[in-house]
Design a protein around this motif. Sequence first.
Motif, PDB file in Angstrom:
ATOM      1  N   ARG A 134     -26.141 -48.008  19.704  1.00  0.00           N
ATOM      2  CA  ARG A 134     -25.372 -49.098  19.097  1.00  0.00           C
ATOM      3  C   ARG A 134     -25.320 -48.947  17.578  1.00  0.00           C
ATOM      4  N   GLN A 152     -22.832 -46.206  16.821  1.00  0.00           N
ATOM      5  CA  GLN A 152     -21.467 -46.707  16.968  1.00  0.00           C
ATOM      6  C   GLN A 152     -21.075 -47.593  15.793  1.00  0.00           C
ATOM      7  N   PHE A 153     -22.007 -48.400  15.336  1.00  0.00           N
ATOM      8  CA  PHE A 153     -21.710 -49.279  14.202  1.00  0.00           C
ATOM      9  C   PHE A 153     -21.451 -48.471  12.936  1.00  0.00           C
ATOM     10  N   VAL A 171     -20.411 -45.328  12.741  1.00  0.00           N
ATOM     11  CA  VAL A 171     -19.129 -44.635  12.889  1.00  0.00           C
ATOM     12  C   VAL A 171     -17.966 -45.595  12.643  1.00  0.00           C
ATOM     13  N   GLY A 172     -18.052 -46.772  13.205  1.00  0.00           N
ATOM     14  CA  GLY A 172     -17.007 -47.767  12.961  1.00  0.00           C
ATOM     15  C   GLY A 172     -16.926 -48.178  11.506  1.00  0.00           C
ATOM     16  N   LEU A 173     -18.073 -48.204  10.839  1.00  0.00           N
ATOM     17  CA  LEU A 173     -18.088 -48.544   9.417  1.00  0.00           C
ATOM     18  C   LEU A 173     -17.343 -47.494   8.596  1.00  0.00           C
ATOM     19  N   PHE A 182     -15.061 -45.368   9.728  1.00  0.00           N
ATOM     20  CA  PHE A 182     -13.642 -45.388  10.095  1.00  0.00           C
ATOM     21  C   PHE A 182     -12.915 -46.545   9.407  1.00  0.00           C
ATOM     22  N   LEU A 183     -13.543 -47.717   9.398  1.00  0.00           N
ATOM     23  CA  LEU A 183     -12.926 -48.869   8.747  1.00  0.00           C
ATOM     24  C   LEU A 183     -12.780 -48.646   7.244  1.00  0.00           C
ATOM     25  N   THR A 198     -27.336 -44.433   7.431  1.00  0.00           N
ATOM     26  CA  THR A 198     -26.090 -45.201   7.347  1.00  0.00           C
ATOM     27  C   THR A 198     -25.127 -44.572   6.353  1.00  0.00           C
ATOM     28  N   GLY A 211     -21.776 -42.816   7.744  1.00  0.00           N
ATOM     29  CA  GLY A 211     -20.495 -43.401   7.372  1.00  0.00           C
ATOM     30  C   GLY A 211     -19.584 -42.411   6.673  1.00  0.00           C
ATOM     31  N   SER A 235     -18.397 -39.711   9.293  1.00  0.00           N
ATOM     32  CA  SER A 235     -17.418 -40.221  10.259  1.00  0.00           C
ATOM     33  C   SER A 235     -16.041 -40.388   9.616  1.00  0.00           C
ATOM     34  N   PHE A 293     -12.612 -37.987  10.408  1.00  0.00           N
ATOM     35  CA  PHE A 293     -11.314 -38.577  10.743  1.00  0.00           C
ATOM     36  C   PHE A 293     -10.212 -38.006   9.844  1.00  0.00           C
TER      37      PHE A 293
END
Length: 222
Positions: A16, A19-20, A22-24, A26-27, A89, A93, A96, A100
């Motif tokens: 988790r 995933q957080f 990676v999403g950070l 990407f965002l 982190t 970040g 990731s 992309f």
Amino acid sequence: MSSKPSVLDPVRVRIRRFQFVVGLGFLAQVIGSVLSVALAYRLTQRVQDLPEGLRLAIGVPLQNLWVLAVLPLLCYGAARIIELKPLSTAIGGVLSGQVFILALNFAWGGLEGLWPGPAVFVLQLSALAAGVLLSYRAVLKGRATAAQGAAKAQAQADARKVEYQEFLREAELGAEKAAQREAERAAAASAGNSPPSAAPAAPASEAPSPESSGETKASTPH
């Protein structure tokens, strides 16, 4: 009944967190790309007349705005809410988001889109390293701010608890004093309503002796 902790719970927590992160990244890349395009559109005409070195010095940070500004801000905000590891982190970040970007460049230009040139590549690595450092410090600062906020909230809770205890103590003392006054009033009222006690009877007069009665008769004229 609470369930026993599973052996896979640490693995789930790591997944988790991954995933957080990676999403950070990407965002941050999406938001940074929007900002970079908007700023580049406004600065295009002003930068065209500058030398190539200055254009690279301005263009590379502008293209990496997501890693230099957006990602540290997101890391700071997330660290204030969630307990994050600073180094993992920051690196996760940045990687990731960069993966992309590389995927988009490969989709648009193939292998040639992955190599922008030695000068741009060095500047790109410098920007990524700076982004890792900034994100790392942002996570540390976010955790420190969260700790200060928690300590302040705990201090306020303790102060309110002390005030509440003092209020209860004063209320108990007031109730005791009120009960004591009511008892005194009841005692005074009962004492005022009770009938007065009877006066003690006077002692009976002594009976006259025979001698005194005889003298009385003798002194009486015939």
